[in-house]
Design a protein around this motif. Structure first.
Motif, PDB file in Angstrom:
ATOM      1  N   LEU A  27     140.268  78.300 -18.075  1.00 57.62           N
ATOM      2  CA  LEU A  27     139.599  77.861 -16.843  1.00 57.62           C
ATOM      3  C   LEU A  27     138.908  79.031 -16.154  1.00 57.62           C
ATOM      4  N   ILE A  28     139.605  80.158 -16.041  1.00 57.28           N
ATOM      5  CA  ILE A  28     138.998  81.336 -15.397  1.00 57.28           C
ATOM      6  C   ILE A  28     137.810  81.840 -16.210  1.00 57.28           C
ATOM      7  N   TYR A  29     138.003  81.948 -17.530  1.00 60.31           N
ATOM      8  CA  TYR A  29     136.928  82.477 -18.375  1.00 60.31           C
ATOM      9  C   TYR A  29     135.730  81.528 -18.417  1.00 60.31           C
ATOM     10  N   SER A  30     135.983  80.238 -18.225  1.00 63.26           N
ATOM     11  CA  SER A  30     134.884  79.271 -18.285  1.00 63.26           C
ATOM     12  C   SER A  30     133.856  79.498 -17.188  1.00 63.26           C
ATOM     13  N   ILE A  31     134.226  80.254 -16.153  1.00 60.70           N
ATOM     14  CA  ILE A  31     133.272  80.559 -15.080  1.00 60.70           C
ATOM     15  C   ILE A  31     132.096  81.358 -15.623  1.00 60.70           C
ATOM     16  N   VAL A  32     132.343  82.198 -16.642  1.00 59.67           N
ATOM     17  CA  VAL A  32     131.263  83.036 -17.165  1.00 59.67           C
ATOM     18  C   VAL A  32     130.535  82.382 -18.344  1.00 59.67           C
ATOM     19  N   LEU A  33     131.092  81.314 -18.903  1.00 61.20           N
ATOM     20  CA  LEU A  33     130.464  80.713 -20.086  1.00 61.20           C
ATOM     21  C   LEU A  33     129.047  80.214 -19.833  1.00 61.20           C
ATOM     22  N   PRO A  34     128.748  79.564 -18.686  1.00 60.59           N
ATOM     23  CA  PRO A  34     127.351  79.169 -18.454  1.00 60.59           C
ATOM     24  C   PRO A  34     126.415  80.374 -18.393  1.00 60.59           C
ATOM     25  N   VAL A  35     126.923  81.503 -17.891  1.00 61.86           N
ATOM     26  CA  VAL A  35     126.101  82.724 -17.836  1.00 61.86           C
ATOM     27  C   VAL A  35     125.787  83.193 -19.251  1.00 61.86           C
ATOM     28  N   ILE A  36     126.818  83.227 -20.095  1.00 58.57           N
ATOM     29  CA  ILE A  36     126.643  83.683 -21.475  1.00 58.57           C
ATOM     30  C   ILE A  36     125.744  82.721 -22.249  1.00 58.57           C
ATOM     31  N   ASP A  37     126.024  81.423 -22.128  1.00 59.94           N
ATOM     32  CA  ASP A  37     125.336  80.421 -22.941  1.00 59.94           C
ATOM     33  C   ASP A  37     123.882  80.213 -22.533  1.00 59.94           C
ATOM     34  N   ILE A 155     132.701  73.255 -13.409  1.00 62.38           N
ATOM     35  CA  ILE A 155     132.169  74.611 -13.228  1.00 62.38           C
ATOM     36  C   ILE A 155     130.684  74.657 -13.562  1.00 62.38           C
ATOM     37  N   ALA A 156     130.275  73.818 -14.537  1.00 62.60           N
ATOM     38  CA  ALA A 156     128.851  73.756 -14.899  1.00 62.60           C
ATOM     39  C   ALA A 156     127.996  73.189 -13.777  1.00 62.60           C
ATOM     40  N   VAL A 157     128.619  72.548 -12.783  1.00 66.51           N
ATOM     41  CA  VAL A 157     127.885  72.086 -11.605  1.00 66.51           C
ATOM     42  C   VAL A 157     127.568  73.259 -10.693  1.00 66.51           C
ATOM     43  N   LEU A 158     128.568  74.126 -10.506  1.00 63.85           N
ATOM     44  CA  LEU A 158     128.461  75.165  -9.489  1.00 63.85           C
ATOM     45  C   LEU A 158     127.754  76.431  -9.980  1.00 63.85           C
ATOM     46  N   ILE A 159     128.148  76.912 -11.156  1.00 66.47           N
ATOM     47  CA  ILE A 159     127.674  78.221 -11.615  1.00 66.47           C
ATOM     48  C   ILE A 159     126.175  78.244 -11.928  1.00 66.47           C
ATOM     49  N   PRO A 160     125.659  77.288 -12.740  1.00 64.70           N
ATOM     50  CA  PRO A 160     124.224  77.361 -13.035  1.00 64.70           C
ATOM     51  C   PRO A 160     123.334  77.279 -11.800  1.00 64.70           C
ATOM     52  N   VAL A 161     123.689  76.420 -10.838  1.00 64.38           N
ATOM     53  CA  VAL A 161     122.881  76.305  -9.619  1.00 64.38           C
ATOM     54  C   VAL A 161     122.911  77.604  -8.831  1.00 64.38           C
ATOM     55  N   GLY A 162     124.130  78.121  -8.591  1.00 65.17           N
ATOM     56  CA  GLY A 162     124.259  79.331  -7.787  1.00 65.17           C
ATOM     57  C   GLY A 162     123.566  80.528  -8.407  1.00 65.17           C
ATOM     58  N   ILE A 163     123.840  80.771  -9.693  1.00 62.34           N
ATOM     59  CA  ILE A 163     123.243  81.933 -10.357  1.00 62.34           C
ATOM     60  C   ILE A 163     121.750  81.730 -10.570  1.00 62.34           C
TER      61      ILE A 163
END
Length: 421
Positions: A27-37, A155-163
């Motif tokens: 769960l914690i690591y999944s925060i960075v997966l959208p960044v990597i992918d 997490i894919a809702v929050l991270i891609p939009v924010g970054i």
């Protein structure tokens, strides 16, 4: 509603200690997966405007993965599995740092960053797959992957939009590279937090056995065919959204927004499917995912515009988690059965499985590069995805036969145990 939520939390708490630690680590690591992918591919597109470099980056990643799987098997005899698992997470930040340090994105630099990212994925997935296999069983694997997919999709809702908007707004001030470097620094911090959580687990290394084989049971050979078909589209699932949105929608902000459309609905749906479906229903989940991905590919190929990209992303948000939710339990059940029948380490199958994925990835990425070289990038982006999606439809019948043969083998092994006793 509150009682239902308490019931679900209670169900999670009833799982084993390692089950909970592995889930929280992922769960914690999944925060960075959208960044990597997504955003690393977008970075390559922004600074080179060359889709072929994105594909080269992906190919070098996929070359690094099987090599690292092999190295990981040797290192497991010398280091704790949670150390190697953590190393994989931290290396993802190292790869991004290499990419951000390049003054110009030439093929060599992109390839080096890709190889390091491939090593990151190799250490991460080799050990994560074994830990998921050893901490779950055939009865709770649907729940495990449904729960994981629920968190990933939220997490894919929050991270891609924010970054995405952070990078785009920074780009308007001429600070796009600085924004990417800040994101890279955050990735490092998150990977360290995930590593700390991982070390709280009581994980045991695979039994010290031979892990490299060339001959396997016919059932495993069929699973390798299924793995190759899965690998066909894996590269496209990672890079195609970034390339399509950067070319047809324009910026990272739009990229992040498109990634988030419908994600909450998908997350809730995946959790319900994982919680409520039985092992016998996996084939229907798998078939639905295959059909949705084919529809997504056809829509993109026919429209090939901003509307088509958004619809492509919507279908993909459902297709990808459905495929994963069904595929991994099918794979792990076969490993469970064959490791008992052939008396081999489970890691031997995890390592060999990567060879099947790699063959498919090379074929899929090669199809894209050939179409791009002999025709154009547009032809490749429109039609390569359709080609591999249609080919992957045959996975349904391959998976159906694997499940049927697995049932027969399980009965045979059960009979042998009773007869021996």
């Amino acid at each position: 509603m509150l009682n239902k939520l308490k019931q679900e939390i209670g169900h999670f708490r009833s799982q084993s200690h390692n089950f909970k630690i592995l889930t929280l680590t992922n769960l914690i690591y999944s925060i960075v997966l959208p960044v990597i992918d997504i955003f690393v591919a977008a970075y390559v597109m922004r600074n080179s405007n060359d889709p072929t470099k994105v594909v080269v980056y992906q190919l070098t990643i996929y070359t690094g993965i099987p090599i690292t799987f092999l190295i990981n098997g040797w290192l497991l005899n010398r280091f704790p599995i949670k150390f190697l698992f953590s190393l994989g997470m931290v290396l993802s930040g190292v790869s991004m740092a290499i990419m951000m340090s390049l003054n110009t994105l030439d093929i060599t630099g992109v390839a080096v960053a890709g190889i390091v990212m491939g090593m990151s994925f190799g250490f991460y997935w080799a050990n994560r797959d074994f830990l998921a296999l050893s901490t779950t069983d055939n009865n709770n694997r649907n729940y495990y992957y449904g729960l994981e997919t629920f968190f990933y999709t939220i997490i894919a809702v929050l991270i891609p939009v924010g970054i995405g908007w952070f990078i785009e707004l920074s780009a308007r001030d001429g600070n796009a590279k600085l924004a990417y470097r800040i994101v890279t620094g955050i990735v490092f911090i998150i990977t360290i937090l995930a590593s700390v959580m991982c070390f709280r687990g009581k994980f045991i290394n695979p039994v010290n056995k031979k892990f490299f084989y060339l001959k396997f049971d016919p059932l495993w050979n069929r699973l390798l065919v299924l793995a190759s078909l899965k690998g066909l589209v894996q590269g496209f699932l990672v890079t195609a959204p970034a390339m399509l949105i950067m070319l047809l929608l324009g910026q990272e902000g739009a990229l992040g927004t498109a990634q988030s459309i419908g994600a909450i609905f998908a997350a809730i749906l995946m959790y319900i499917i994982g919680r409520k479906t039985s092992p016998s229903q996996r084939i229907y989940v798998f078939g639905t995912g295959l059909l949705l991905f084919t529809i997504a590919a056809l829509i993109n190929g026919i429209l090939y515009n901003a509307t088509g990209v958004v619809l492509f992303m919507l279908f993909l948000l459902l297709a990808k988690p459905l495929l994963d939710l069904a595929y991994f339990p099918i794979q792990f059940r076969v490993i469970d059965l064959l490791s008992k029948k052939e008396k081999r380490s489970e890691f031997a199958y995890i390592l060999n499985h990567e060879a099947g994925l790699y063959l498919g990835r090379l074929t899929g990425a090669g199809t894209f590069l050939l179409l791009a070289y002999y025709f154009s990038n547009e032809v490749a982006l429109r039609y390569a995805i359709i080609i591999v999606a249609v080919l992957q439809l045959s996975s349904f019948w391959v998976a159906k036969r694997i499940i049927r043969q697995g049932d027969e083998m399980e009965k045979s092994l059960h009979y042998q145990v009773i007869h021996h006793e």
